[in-house]
Design a protein around this motif. Structure first.
Motif, PDB file in Angstrom:
ATOM      1  N   ASN A   1       2.757   1.046   0.214  1.00 23.77           N
ATOM      2  CA  ASN A   1       3.481  -0.153   0.662  1.00 23.77           C
ATOM      3  C   ASN A   1       4.141  -0.937  -0.465  1.00 23.77           C
ATOM      4  O   ASN A   1       4.855  -1.911  -0.214  1.00 23.77           O
ATOM      5  N   LEU A   2       3.926  -0.543  -1.728  1.00 21.80           N
ATOM      6  CA  LEU A   2       4.482  -1.296  -2.849  1.00 21.80           C
ATOM      7  C   LEU A   2       4.755  -0.366  -4.025  1.00 21.80           C
ATOM      8  O   LEU A   2       3.995   0.555  -4.281  1.00 21.80           O
TER       9      LEU A   2
ATOM     10  N   LEU B   1      12.435   5.601  -1.733  1.00 23.50           N
ATOM     11  CA  LEU B   1      10.971   5.665  -1.680  1.00 23.50           C
ATOM     12  C   LEU B   1      10.441   4.952  -0.443  1.00 23.50           C
ATOM     13  O   LEU B   1       9.231   4.869  -0.252  1.00 23.50           O
ATOM     14  N   PHE B   2      11.373   4.436   0.381  1.00 21.32           N
ATOM     15  CA  PHE B   2      11.047   3.848   1.685  1.00 21.32           C
ATOM     16  C   PHE B   2       9.969   2.767   1.559  1.00 21.32           C
ATOM     17  O   PHE B   2       8.917   2.814   2.178  1.00 21.32           O
ATOM     18  N   VAL B   3      10.277   1.800   0.709  1.00 26.63           N
ATOM     19  CA  VAL B   3       9.336   0.717   0.452  1.00 26.63           C
ATOM     20  C   VAL B   3      10.082  -0.614   0.561  1.00 26.63           C
ATOM     21  O   VAL B   3      11.289  -0.675   0.330  1.00 26.63           O
TER      22      VAL B   3
ATOM     23  N   LYS C   1      17.221  -1.244  -5.668  1.00 27.93           N
ATOM     24  CA  LYS C   1      17.875  -0.840  -4.413  1.00 27.93           C
ATOM     25  C   LYS C   1      17.596   0.629  -4.123  1.00 27.93           C
ATOM     26  O   LYS C   1      17.279   1.002  -2.989  1.00 27.93           O
ATOM     27  N   TRP C   2      17.699   1.457  -5.152  1.00 23.90           N
ATOM     28  CA  TRP C   2      17.417   2.894  -5.002  1.00 23.90           C
ATOM     29  C   TRP C   2      15.968   3.118  -4.566  1.00 23.90           C
ATOM     30  O   TRP C   2      15.689   3.959  -3.703  1.00 23.90           O
ATOM     31  N   VAL C   3      15.049   2.376  -5.168  1.00 21.37           N
ATOM     32  CA  VAL C   3      13.633   2.491  -4.816  1.00 21.37           C
ATOM     33  C   VAL C   3      13.426   2.205  -3.331  1.00 21.37           C
ATOM     34  O   VAL C   3      12.740   2.954  -2.623  1.00 21.37           O
ATOM     35  N   CYS C   4      14.031   1.122  -2.856  1.00 18.62           N
ATOM     36  CA  CYS C   4      13.864   0.754  -1.441  1.00 18.62           C
ATOM     37  C   CYS C   4      14.426   1.820  -0.512  1.00 18.62           C
ATOM     38  O   CYS C   4      13.813   2.158   0.508  1.00 18.62           O
TER      39      CYS C   4
ATOM     40  N   ARG D   1       2.807   3.886  -6.823  1.00 14.72           N
ATOM     41  CA  ARG D   1       3.952   4.519  -7.466  1.00 14.72           C
ATOM     42  C   ARG D   1       4.554   3.551  -8.485  1.00 14.72           C
ATOM     43  O   ARG D   1       4.622   2.348  -8.249  1.00 14.72           O
ATOM     44  N   ALA D   2       4.975   4.098  -9.634  1.00 13.83           N
ATOM     45  CA  ALA D   2       5.588   3.298 -10.695  1.00 13.83           C
ATOM     46  C   ALA D   2       6.918   3.930 -11.070  1.00 13.83           C
ATOM     47  O   ALA D   2       7.054   5.156 -11.085  1.00 13.83           O
TER      48      ALA D   2
END
Length: 223
Positions: free
Chosen positions: A34-35, A104-106, A98-101, A66-67
């Motif tokens: 979730n983060l 990585l669907f977070v 933005k790419w992470v969201c 995840r980091a």
């Protein structure tokens, strides 16, 4: 044996810079999805790159989160040119988050900045809705450093989002008194953590990675 895995990607910014990006994942893919913790490295012009944050990123991933690390423009294998004051690099932080969201669907990000990466990350916090907290590792608040980074200060100090400032008591760029005076004007929830006897560059070293991981995870657990 490491309990995390590593993947590399290219992320493009709004102005066309391509950033070399790494995602450190727990081997247990079901853990704490979730983060994501996004880490911003020290000053590119003085040799800062994402490799300096590998130990912290690995420790976070081994703890189940995840980091993400990345080379800002002009550093490592990223394209573009580093800026002197770190304002162009704000675009890099925004693009990676933005790419992470999206990939990585977070929807929750903890943003961590190290040394000069701290003011750059701090100026990005309120530009990214999904950022729920901020951690600074050695924010250069001192008078000399403020020549380069002083215009970043207000952005993070005025942000209502939870924030933690970690600093060594022997930091050569910022004194404990300077840190305390700055934080008096901070909005919202603000905390500080002093690492006894550590200088600025010592705290960036491998010997302090596990301590930085513990501090970050403790703060993360309170969000």
């Amino acid at each position: 044996m490491s309990s995390s895995t590593l993947e590399s990607f290219k992320v493009e910014t709004s102005d066309g810079v391509k950033l070399q990006t790494r995602v450190f994942k727990p081997k247990d893919e079901e853990a704490r999805q979730n983060l994501v913790v996004v880490l911003v490295h020290p000053y590119s012009i003085m040799g800062g790159c994402q490799g300096l944050l590998r130990g912290i990123a690995c420790g976070i991933a081994e703890s189940g989160y995840r980091a993400v690390t990345f080379d800002m423009r002009g550093a490592g294998k990223s394209s573009g040119r580093a800026s002197l004051t770190g304002f162009s690099e704000i675009k890099d932080v925004v693009a990676v988050c933005k790419w992470v969201c999206e990939n990585l669907f977070v929807h929750r990000i903890l943003l961590v900045g190290s040394s000069a990466g701290a003011p750059i990350a701090g100026s990005s916090v309120d530009l990214i809705e999904q950022v729920v907290g901020y951690v600074s590792l050695g924010y250069p608040f001192g008078l000399a450093a403020s020549i380069l980074f002083g215009r970043h200060h207000n952005a993070i100090l005025r942000s209502p989002k939870p924030k933690l400032f970690v600093m060594g008591t022997r930091d050569g760029f910022t004194s404990v008194k300077q840190l305390q005076n700055k934080l008096k004007s901070a909005a919202g929830r603000v905390e500080s953590h002093l690492v006894q006897g550590a200088s600025h560059f010592e705290m960036e070293g491998l010997a302090y990675d596990s301590q930085m991981v513990d501090i970050i995870l403790h703060f993360l657990a309170s969000l």
